[in-house]
Design a protein around this motif. Sequence first.
Motif, short mmCIF file in Angstrom:
data_model
loop_
_atom_site.label_atom_id
_atom_site.label_comp_id
_atom_site.label_asym_id
_atom_site.label_seq_id
_atom_site.Cartn_x
_atom_site.Cartn_y
_atom_site.Cartn_z
N ASN A 61 0.81 -1.21 0.00
CA ASN A 61 0.00 0.00 0.00
C ASN A 61 0.85 1.27 0.00
O ASN A 61 0.31 2.37 0.03
N SER A 62 2.15 1.11 -0.05
CA SER A 62 3.06 2.24 -0.02
C SER A 62 3.01 3.00 -1.34
O SER A 62 2.77 2.44 -2.41
N SER A 63 3.27 4.29 -1.26
CA SER A 63 3.30 5.10 -2.48
C SER A 63 4.54 4.78 -3.31
O SER A 63 4.60 5.12 -4.48
N GLN A 71 9.82 -3.80 -3.93
CA GLN A 71 9.44 -5.10 -4.48
C GLN A 71 10.39 -6.19 -3.99
O GLN A 71 9.95 -7.29 -3.65
N ASP A 72 11.67 -5.87 -3.94
CA ASP A 72 12.64 -6.85 -3.43
C ASP A 72 12.36 -7.18 -1.97
O ASP A 72 12.44 -8.33 -1.56
N ILE A 127 -0.05 -16.89 1.35
CA ILE A 127 1.16 -16.62 0.57
C ILE A 127 0.84 -16.67 -0.92
O ILE A 127 1.28 -15.81 -1.69
N ILE A 128 0.07 -17.64 -1.32
CA ILE A 128 -0.32 -17.73 -2.72
C ILE A 128 -1.09 -16.48 -3.13
O ILE A 128 -0.83 -15.91 -4.20
N GLN A 129 -2.00 -16.03 -2.28
CA GLN A 129 -2.77 -14.82 -2.58
C GLN A 129 -1.88 -13.59 -2.65
O GLN A 129 -2.06 -12.73 -3.52
N LEU A 130 -0.90 -13.50 -1.75
CA LEU A 130 0.02 -12.37 -1.78
C LEU A 130 0.84 -12.36 -3.08
O LEU A 130 1.04 -11.30 -3.68
N LYS A 131 1.30 -13.52 -3.48
CA LYS A 131 2.06 -13.59 -4.73
C LYS A 131 1.20 -13.18 -5.92
O LYS A 131 1.66 -12.47 -6.81
N LYS A 137 -0.34 -6.33 -9.27
CA LYS A 137 0.18 -4.97 -9.12
C LYS A 137 1.27 -4.70 -10.15
O LYS A 137 1.33 -3.62 -10.73
N ASP A 138 2.15 -5.70 -10.39
CA ASP A 138 3.20 -5.53 -11.39
C ASP A 138 2.60 -5.29 -12.77
O ASP A 138 3.09 -4.45 -13.53
#
Length: 152
Positions: A61-63, A71-72, A127-131, A137-138
Motif C-alpha cells: 500500500n506504499s506510495s 518489491q525486493d 502466501i499464494i494470494q500475496l504472490k 500490481k506488477d
Amino acid sequence: MLFFACNNSGYKTAQEQNDSLMLANAELEKISNELVTSLIHIDDNLQEIKKKENLIDVNLNSSERGTNGVQDQINKDIQSIYDLMLANKAEIAQLEKQLINNHSSDKKLNDLVVRLNRQLEDKRVEIIQLKEQINTKDIQIAALNFTVEGME
C-alpha cells in the motif's frame, strides 16, 4: 524374625515400584517439556509470520510500491514467511511423531496438532494470494508505465 523378613520383602517390592514410577514420571516430564518447547517455537514463528505479513501489507500500500527496493523487500518477506512455514511444518511433524511414539491418546494435544496444521495451510493459501496480488500490481504498474510513456 519371620515378620521382619516378610516386611523387608514388601519394602523391597514397594521400593522397586517407586523407582519404576519415578523413572516413568521423569520420562513423561521430559516429553512434556519437549512438547511445550516445540509449541513455543511454533508460536514464535507464527508471530514472526504475522509481522512479515503486516510489513508486506504496508509495502503493498506504499506510495513507493513501484520501486525495485520495495518489491525486493516484499519478495524477501514472502520468502521469509515461506521459510518459517517450512520450519513450523517440520516442528508439527515432529510433534505428531512424538504423539504416535508415545501412544498419546490425549485428545487436546491431538486437536492442537490438527489446529496447527490448519493454521499452516491457511498461511500457505495467504502466501499464494500475496504472490498473485504482487503479480497483479506488477501488471498494473507496467500498464500505467506504458500509458505514461504514450502520453509523453
